[in-house]
Design a protein around this motif. Sequence first.
Motif, PDB file in Angstrom:
ATOM      1  N   ALA A 128       0.836  -1.207   0.000  1.00 58.60           N
ATOM      2  CA  ALA A 128       0.000   0.000   0.000  1.00 58.60           C
ATOM      3  C   ALA A 128       0.866   1.249   0.000  1.00 58.60           C
ATOM      4  O   ALA A 128       0.602   2.199  -0.754  1.00 58.60           O
ATOM      5  N   GLU A 129       1.920   1.260   0.824  1.00 55.76           N
ATOM      6  CA  GLU A 129       2.812   2.421   0.866  1.00 55.76           C
ATOM      7  C   GLU A 129       3.508   2.628  -0.473  1.00 55.76           C
ATOM      8  O   GLU A 129       3.599   3.762  -0.973  1.00 55.76           O
ATOM      9  N   LEU A 130       3.999   1.545  -1.064  1.00 53.02           N
ATOM     10  CA  LEU A 130       4.676   1.654  -2.367  1.00 53.02           C
ATOM     11  C   LEU A 130       3.730   2.132  -3.466  1.00 53.02           C
ATOM     12  O   LEU A 130       4.096   2.987  -4.276  1.00 53.02           O
ATOM     13  N   LEU A 131       2.532   1.574  -3.492  1.00 54.56           N
ATOM     14  CA  LEU A 131       1.574   1.969  -4.523  1.00 54.56           C
ATOM     15  C   LEU A 131       1.161   3.433  -4.382  1.00 54.56           C
ATOM     16  O   LEU A 131       1.094   4.167  -5.381  1.00 54.56           O
ATOM     17  N   LEU A 132       0.894   3.869  -3.156  1.00 53.70           N
ATOM     18  CA  LEU A 132       0.519   5.271  -2.949  1.00 53.70           C
ATOM     19  C   LEU A 132       1.672   6.200  -3.293  1.00 53.70           C
ATOM     20  O   LEU A 132       1.471   7.251  -3.930  1.00 53.70           O
ATOM     21  N   ALA A 133       2.894   5.840  -2.909  1.00 52.07           N
ATOM     22  CA  ALA A 133       4.062   6.659  -3.244  1.00 52.07           C
ATOM     23  C   ALA A 133       4.213   6.775  -4.753  1.00 52.07           C
ATOM     24  O   ALA A 133       4.412   7.876  -5.290  1.00 52.07           O
ATOM     25  N   GLY A 134       4.107   5.660  -5.441  1.00 50.57           N
ATOM     26  CA  GLY A 134       4.224   5.677  -6.897  1.00 50.57           C
ATOM     27  C   GLY A 134       3.137   6.493  -7.561  1.00 50.57           C
ATOM     28  O   GLY A 134       3.391   7.253  -8.507  1.00 50.57           O
ATOM     29  N   TRP A 135       1.918   6.358  -7.071  1.00 51.64           N
ATOM     30  CA  TRP A 135       0.786   7.101  -7.618  1.00 51.64           C
ATOM     31  C   TRP A 135       1.001   8.600  -7.447  1.00 51.64           C
ATOM     32  O   TRP A 135       0.772   9.392  -8.366  1.00 51.64           O
ATOM     33  N   LEU A 136       1.460   8.995  -6.259  1.00 51.72           N
ATOM     34  CA  LEU A 136       1.697  10.415  -6.006  1.00 51.72           C
ATOM     35  C   LEU A 136       2.861  10.939  -6.841  1.00 51.72           C
ATOM     36  O   LEU A 136       2.792  12.048  -7.395  1.00 51.72           O
TER      37      LEU A 136
END
Length: 171
Positions: A59-67
């Motif tokens: 979740a942290e990686l996906l949100l970081a990438g999305w941002l």
Amino acid sequence: MLTALAFLSDIARYVIALLLLAASVGKLRSYGDFRGNLATSFGVAPAAATVAAPALVTAELLLAGWLLAGGTQLPMLLSLLLLSTLTAVLAWRYFTHSVVRCSCFGEAARPVSQYDLLRNVLAVGINGAYFALAQEAALPAATSVLAAGLAAIVCVAVISLHDIATLAKAG
């Protein structure tokens, strides 16, 4: 037209993205300790920790990438929900148990301090401030690079808050 609010909101978005990226990388670097701390410090059953640990890192990686890819409102809202929840759970465990180790940014051996709680509250505050500052105007590429650079400095300071405060008290 470039406004201060648009620039500040971009900095806030990058700070959250970089914090999430650093948190996920830190957890991956000491993954076994992180998974173990979920069970010992947070009371998560070992079997559930084997599911919760990769889910949180993902979740942290996906949100970081999305941002970092330019996401704005929805990923910032999801980040706010994630950071608020994690901060609330961390604060509850901190005040109800004598020693808590969270591995928030990979520091598995050191117990959580009041400075770590402050760090998390700052992250939630920065995330929430984004919505007060949010502007829909796209910034020029050079301005976004500057915002990302400033965000990196803020990110390092926020992550290192425990160490900075400890050194300041000692000096």
